[in-house]
Design a protein around this motif. Structure first.
Motif, PDB file in Angstrom:
ATOM      1  N   GLY A 145       8.114  -5.327  -7.253  1.00 52.84           N
ATOM      2  CA  GLY A 145       8.192  -6.770  -7.412  1.00 52.84           C
ATOM      3  C   GLY A 145       8.144  -7.557  -6.123  1.00 52.84           C
ATOM      4  O   GLY A 145       8.459  -8.749  -6.124  1.00 52.84           O
ATOM      5  N   HIS A 146       7.737  -6.917  -5.027  1.00 50.64           N
ATOM      6  CA  HIS A 146       7.666  -7.604  -3.732  1.00 50.64           C
ATOM      7  C   HIS A 146       6.284  -7.376  -3.116  1.00 50.64           C
ATOM      8  O   HIS A 146       5.869  -6.232  -2.923  1.00 50.64           O
ATOM      9  CB  HIS A 146       8.748  -7.093  -2.784  1.00 50.64           C
ATOM     10  N   GLU A 147       5.578  -8.452  -2.780  1.00 52.69           N
ATOM     11  CA  GLU A 147       4.256  -8.324  -2.177  1.00 52.69           C
ATOM     12  C   GLU A 147       4.321  -7.835  -0.736  1.00 52.69           C
ATOM     13  O   GLU A 147       3.417  -7.168  -0.256  1.00 52.69           O
ATOM     14  CB  GLU A 147       3.516  -9.667  -2.224  1.00 52.69           C
ATOM     15  N   ASP A 148       5.393  -8.182  -0.048  1.00 55.14           N
ATOM     16  CA  ASP A 148       5.557  -7.815   1.360  1.00 55.14           C
ATOM     17  C   ASP A 148       7.004  -7.340   1.553  1.00 55.14           C
ATOM     18  O   ASP A 148       7.813  -8.000   2.201  1.00 55.14           O
ATOM     19  CB  ASP A 148       5.254  -9.039   2.243  1.00 55.14           C
ATOM     20  N   PRO A 149       7.347  -6.189   0.984  1.00 52.71           N
ATOM     21  CA  PRO A 149       8.757  -5.796   0.880  1.00 52.71           C
ATOM     22  C   PRO A 149       9.495  -5.631   2.197  1.00 52.71           C
ATOM     23  O   PRO A 149      10.682  -5.958   2.282  1.00 52.71           O
ATOM     24  CB  PRO A 149       8.696  -4.471   0.113  1.00 52.71           C
ATOM     25  N   ASP A 150       8.812  -5.151   3.234  1.00 56.27           N
ATOM     26  CA  ASP A 150       9.503  -4.943   4.514  1.00 56.27           C
ATOM     27  C   ASP A 150       9.239  -6.053   5.519  1.00 56.27           C
ATOM     28  O   ASP A 150       9.741  -6.030   6.638  1.00 56.27           O
ATOM     29  CB  ASP A 150       9.130  -3.596   5.126  1.00 56.27           C
ATOM     30  N   GLY A 151       8.432  -7.048   5.117  1.00 61.31           N
ATOM     31  CA  GLY A 151       8.120  -8.164   6.003  1.00 61.31           C
ATOM     32  C   GLY A 151       7.046  -7.881   7.026  1.00 61.31           C
ATOM     33  O   GLY A 151       6.769  -8.724   7.887  1.00 61.31           O
ATOM     34  N   SER A 152       6.398  -6.729   6.936  1.00 62.95           N
ATOM     35  CA  SER A 152       5.434  -6.351   7.983  1.00 62.95           C
ATOM     36  C   SER A 152       4.231  -7.277   8.033  1.00 62.95           C
ATOM     37  O   SER A 152       3.752  -7.629   9.117  1.00 62.95           O
ATOM     38  CB  SER A 152       4.988  -4.893   7.804  1.00 62.95           C
ATOM     39  N   ASN A 153       3.733  -7.699   6.882  1.00 63.18           N
ATOM     40  CA  ASN A 153       2.589  -8.607   6.875  1.00 63.18           C
ATOM     41  C   ASN A 153       2.970  -9.963   7.447  1.00 63.18           C
ATOM     42  O   ASN A 153       2.226 -10.567   8.229  1.00 63.18           O
ATOM     43  CB  ASN A 153       2.048  -8.764   5.458  1.00 63.18           C
ATOM     44  N   TYR A 154       4.152 -10.437   7.088  1.00 61.85           N
ATOM     45  CA  TYR A 154       4.645 -11.730   7.583  1.00 61.85           C
ATOM     46  C   TYR A 154       4.976 -11.681   9.074  1.00 61.85           C
ATOM     47  O   TYR A 154       4.546 -12.538   9.849  1.00 61.85           O
ATOM     48  CB  TYR A 154       5.871 -12.115   6.765  1.00 61.85           C
ATOM     49  N   LEU A 155       5.718 -10.664   9.486  1.00 62.35           N
ATOM     50  CA  LEU A 155       6.150 -10.569  10.881  1.00 62.35           C
ATOM     51  C   LEU A 155       4.970 -10.433  11.834  1.00 62.35           C
ATOM     52  O   LEU A 155       4.959 -11.025  12.916  1.00 62.35           O
ATOM     53  CB  LEU A 155       7.084  -9.376  11.057  1.00 62.35           C
ATOM     54  N   PHE A 156       3.982  -9.639  11.451  1.00 63.00           N
ATOM     55  CA  PHE A 156       2.881  -9.298  12.358  1.00 63.00           C
ATOM     56  C   PHE A 156       1.608 -10.080  12.054  1.00 63.00           C
ATOM     57  O   PHE A 156       0.510  -9.660  12.428  1.00 63.00           O
ATOM     58  CB  PHE A 156       2.611  -7.794  12.290  1.00 63.00           C
TER      59      PHE A 156
END
Length: 230
Positions: A145-156
């Motif tokens: 249920g999470h598109e970017d579960p670890d935040g890697s796409n957002y952070l980087f």
């Protein structure tokens, strides 16, 4: 996007290092008096350099560039993989750090990357040894249920879109002002820093402070001496 997909998309080590220098130099000129969003320490240790991101809202990353390769740790404070999902016993999400090779293991407990209790502040981790042909990450069972579960796409995001245009769009939105795209392109090309480049990006920036920032970042300088005046 999963961290494995991010690992395949990130630039190679030297290209990533140059990109991080450019980001840090742009930030030093655009925001000379505030807390830096991007920074770069070319003398983090005798043999290592450190690129960092701090967005002021609790999200961050650090990239260690070492003679053996590079190590990345990132933290998205809203990620379901946060070590603080169980407030009584914080611990990294299974798989995030389990496969970090021995050559990079000391970074897992690096004092700058852990909290006061010694818990690694991490939701995403990647690494790349010099002989590797791609970045690597652990095998992780992500919550659904999470598109970017670890935040890697957002952070980087700006590392995955390594173009002047991507940073230009980010900076104009973040600083709410018009920014010279050609000056950003010059920084991304690592054009040697001179007074003209500094003032084109920020007419009110201190030349002296920008030079000092460039020395810390390891950003290339113009051959001629820049005037050390505010």
């Amino acid at each position: 996007m999963t961290v494995q997909e991010v690992a395949r998309a990130l630039p190679a080590i030297e290209s990533l290092k140059s990109l991080c220098r450019s980001l840090a130099m742009a930030e030093a000129i655009l925001n000379p008096d505030g807390e830096r969003y991007f920074s770069f320490n070319s003398t983090w240790s005798e043999t290592e350099e450190l690129a960092s991101m701090r967005n002021g809202s609790g999200d961050e990353y650090d990239i260690v560039f070492a003679p053996t390769g590079a190590y990345i740790r990132g933290f998205d404070h809203e990620s379901p993989l946060t070590p603080y999902r169980h407030h009584d016993v914080p611990e990294p999400w299974p798989g995030v750090l389990d496969s970090v090779p021995k050559i990079f293991q000391h970074y897992v407990q690096e004092p700058a990357f852990v909290d006061e209790q010694g818990t690694p502040v991490v939701t995403v981790c990647l690494w790349r040894e010099l002989e590797d042909d791609t970045w690597k990450a652990g095998e992780i069972a992500f919550p659904e249920g999470h598109e970017d579960p670890d935040g890697s796409n957002y952070l980087f995001e700006l590392l995955l879109s390594p173009t002047p245009e991507a940073y230009h769009s980010f900076a104009e939105d973040y600083y709410e002002r018009t920014i010279d795209i050609e000056a950003v392109r010059d920084l991304y090309a690592l054009r040697p820093l001179d007074a003209s480049l500094i003032t084109r990006l920020n007419a009110s920036a201190s030349i002296k402070d920008a030079i000092e920032a460039a020395e810390e970042i390891g950003y290339p300088m113009a051959d001629g001496r820049l005037p050390h005046t505010a």
